[in-house]
Design a protein around this motif. Structure first.
Motif, short mmCIF file in Angstrom:
data_model
loop_
_atom_site.label_atom_id
_atom_site.label_comp_id
_atom_site.label_asym_id
_atom_site.label_seq_id
_atom_site.Cartn_x
_atom_site.Cartn_y
_atom_site.Cartn_z
N ASP A 1 9.30 14.00 9.48
CA ASP A 1 8.10 13.14 9.10
C ASP A 1 7.05 13.71 8.52
OD1 ASP A 1 9.42 10.65 10.23
OD2 ASP A 1 8.14 10.85 12.22
N GLU A 2 6.91 15.02 8.91
CA GLU A 2 5.56 15.57 8.51
C GLU A 2 5.97 16.34 7.03
OE1 GLU A 2 2.84 15.80 9.20
OE2 GLU A 2 2.56 14.99 11.33
N TRP A 3 7.21 16.82 6.91
CA TRP A 3 7.52 17.50 5.47
C TRP A 3 7.77 16.20 4.37
CZ3 TRP A 3 7.80 21.62 3.07
CH2 TRP A 3 7.39 22.88 3.71
N LEU A 4 8.17 15.03 4.93
CA LEU A 4 8.16 13.82 4.12
C LEU A 4 7.01 13.32 3.43
CD1 LEU A 4 11.34 12.18 5.32
CD2 LEU A 4 11.25 13.31 3.33
N ALA A 5 6.03 13.62 4.63
CA ALA A 5 4.63 12.94 4.07
C ALA A 5 4.09 14.00 3.44
CB ALA A 5 3.88 13.16 5.58
N TYR A 6 4.08 15.25 3.79
CA TYR A 6 3.76 16.34 2.75
C TYR A 6 4.08 16.11 1.34
CZ TYR A 6 3.23 20.69 0.11
OH TYR A 6 3.07 21.53 -0.61
N TYR A 7 5.23 15.98 1.09
CA TYR A 7 6.03 15.94 -0.45
C TYR A 7 5.25 14.41 -0.92
CZ TYR A 7 8.40 16.06 -4.33
OH TYR A 7 8.72 16.39 -5.83
N GLN A 8 5.04 13.42 -0.03
CA GLN A 8 4.62 12.28 -0.45
C GLN A 8 3.43 12.33 -1.28
OE1 GLN A 8 6.00 8.62 1.46
NE2 GLN A 8 4.13 7.86 0.88
N TYR A 9 2.59 12.97 -0.19
CA TYR A 9 1.16 13.00 -0.54
C TYR A 9 0.94 14.09 -1.94
CZ TYR A 9 -1.61 11.15 3.27
OH TYR A 9 -1.97 10.19 4.11
N TRP A 10 1.93 15.22 -1.72
CA TRP A 10 1.62 16.47 -2.99
C TRP A 10 2.21 15.80 -4.21
CZ3 TRP A 10 5.15 18.94 -5.85
CH2 TRP A 10 4.81 19.99 -6.31
N ILE A 11 3.14 14.85 -4.42
CA ILE A 11 3.64 14.39 -5.53
C ILE A 11 2.86 13.37 -6.15
CG2 ILE A 11 5.62 12.85 -4.68
CD1 ILE A 11 5.70 15.33 -7.61
N GLY A 12 2.30 12.55 -5.11
CA GLY A 12 1.53 11.47 -5.31
C GLY A 12 0.04 11.91 -6.20
N PHE B 1 0.28 3.52 -9.89
CA PHE B 1 -1.19 3.06 -9.88
C PHE B 1 -2.03 3.41 -8.30
CE2 PHE B 1 -3.94 -0.48 -8.40
CZ PHE B 1 -4.94 -0.52 -9.31
N VAL B 2 -2.99 3.58 -8.67
CA VAL B 2 -3.63 4.26 -7.52
C VAL B 2 -3.92 3.46 -6.16
CG1 VAL B 2 -5.83 3.46 -8.47
CG2 VAL B 2 -6.16 5.35 -6.72
N GLY B 3 -3.79 2.13 -6.37
CA GLY B 3 -3.88 1.21 -5.55
C GLY B 3 -2.58 1.13 -4.59
N GLU B 4 -1.51 1.28 -5.23
CA GLU B 4 -0.15 1.13 -4.71
C GLU B 4 -0.02 2.55 -4.04
OE1 GLU B 4 1.90 -1.35 -4.74
OE2 GLU B 4 3.41 -0.14 -3.75
N ILE B 5 -0.17 3.64 -4.58
CA ILE B 5 0.17 4.99 -3.94
C ILE B 5 -0.95 5.10 -2.74
CG2 ILE B 5 -0.53 7.39 -4.03
CD1 ILE B 5 0.60 7.26 -6.90
N LEU B 6 -2.23 4.40 -2.67
CA LEU B 6 -3.04 4.19 -1.34
C LEU B 6 -2.26 3.46 -0.21
CD1 LEU B 6 -6.48 3.93 -2.86
CD2 LEU B 6 -5.55 6.03 -1.59
N ASP B 7 -1.69 2.31 -0.54
CA ASP B 7 -0.91 1.37 0.13
C ASP B 7 0.13 2.07 0.72
OD1 ASP B 7 -2.78 -0.73 0.21
OD2 ASP B 7 -1.52 -1.91 -1.48
N GLN B 8 0.77 2.95 0.09
CA GLN B 8 2.01 3.43 0.71
C GLN B 8 1.63 4.65 1.71
OE1 GLN B 8 3.97 5.06 -3.11
NE2 GLN B 8 5.73 3.49 -3.09
N ASN B 9 0.79 5.17 1.33
CA ASN B 9 0.21 6.27 2.30
C ASN B 9 -0.34 5.84 3.25
OD1 ASN B 9 1.25 8.74 1.03
ND2 ASN B 9 -0.03 8.20 -0.77
N TYR C 1 10.20 7.83 3.53
CA TYR C 1 9.69 8.25 2.65
C TYR C 1 9.57 7.07 1.40
CZ TYR C 1 8.61 11.21 -1.60
OH TYR C 1 8.02 11.66 -2.70
N ASP C 2 8.53 7.03 1.04
CA ASP C 2 8.02 5.98 -0.01
C ASP C 2 7.95 6.90 -1.26
OD1 ASP C 2 8.38 3.46 0.95
OD2 ASP C 2 6.33 3.19 1.62
N ALA C 3 8.71 6.65 -2.33
CA ALA C 3 8.59 7.40 -3.52
C ALA C 3 7.56 6.80 -4.47
CB ALA C 3 9.89 7.36 -4.40
N PRO C 4 6.73 7.44 -4.97
CA PRO C 4 5.45 6.87 -5.69
C PRO C 4 5.76 6.53 -7.02
CG PRO C 4 5.30 9.06 -5.51
CD PRO C 4 6.24 8.84 -4.86
N VAL C 5 7.16 5.64 -7.21
CA VAL C 5 7.47 5.16 -8.65
C VAL C 5 6.39 4.28 -9.47
CG1 VAL C 5 9.97 5.23 -8.25
CG2 VAL C 5 8.58 3.25 -7.12
N ASP C 6 5.74 3.73 -8.77
CA ASP C 6 4.61 2.89 -9.36
C ASP C 6 3.29 4.00 -9.16
OD1 ASP C 6 2.18 1.35 -10.06
OD2 ASP C 6 2.75 -0.38 -9.03
#
Ligand code: FE
Ligand code: FE
Ligand code: MG
Length: 166
Positions: free
Chosen positions: A26-37, A100-108, A93-98
């Motif tokens: 989970d931590e590695w996937l969370a790391y990448y989701q934040y980093w790429i987001g 938009f800032v609001g969508e990325i915040l919601d995913q995280n 893992y939720d890929a930030p394909v959208d």
């Protein structure tokens, strides 16, 4: 292997190691989701959001370090290949394909809520049987609670701003 250190654990050590490896995935996937987001995010309040996403990415890596250190102390083998991140993850893992800032915040925010539930269960499981792991999980859980709050506060500001513009 730390034999006496391991012998004081009053719970199934192999099962504990497996749960710690799941959290590590989970931590590695969370790391990448934040980093790429942080690299792709677009929209209002972008700069404030990028700072928070980058900081959280760093903190998720610190969590990974804490978990691996404990897994090794317990005589376990930490995840050795990224393929296992998807096999073992609790929160996915939720890929930030959208972008938009609001969508990325919601995913995280969703990710943090899953992390809080996962670590809260691990805390209950280790409370009696392994105080050393308990202490590590408590540190991580405190960070995840802060992460959810930080993102929710940014989302609230964004929503207020967008509502005013209408
Ligand atoms: Fe974390
Ligand atoms: Fe987090
Ligand atoms: Mg923060």
């Amino acid at each position: 292997m730390a034999e006496i250190g391991r012998s004081i654990v009053k719970m199934n050590v192999d099962e504990l190691i497996n749960l710690l490896n799941k959290a590590l995935a989970d931590e590695w996937l969370a790391y990448y989701q934040y980093w790429i987001g942080a690299k792709v995010v677009k929209g209002p309040m972008k700069d404030a959001v990028i700072s928070e996403l980058d900081l959280h990415a760093t903190e998720e890596l610190t969590h990974a370090t804490l978990l691996v250190t404990r897994i090794v102390q317990l005589g376990g083998t930490p995840i050795l290949t990224p393929q296992d991140w998807f096999k073992l993850t609790n929160c996915g893992y939720d890929a930030p394909v959208d972008h938009f800032v609001g969508e990325i915040l919601d995913q995280n925010i969703k990710g943090e809520q899953c992390a809080i539930r996962t670590y809260s269960k691990l805390l209950d499981l280790t409370r009696e049987g392994d105080p050393v792991t308990y202490d590590i999980i408590l540190q991580i859980l405190s960070d995840e609670v802060e992460h959810e709050e930080d993102l929710a506060a940014l989302k609230e500001d964004l929503d207020l701003m967008l509502a005013r513009r209408k």
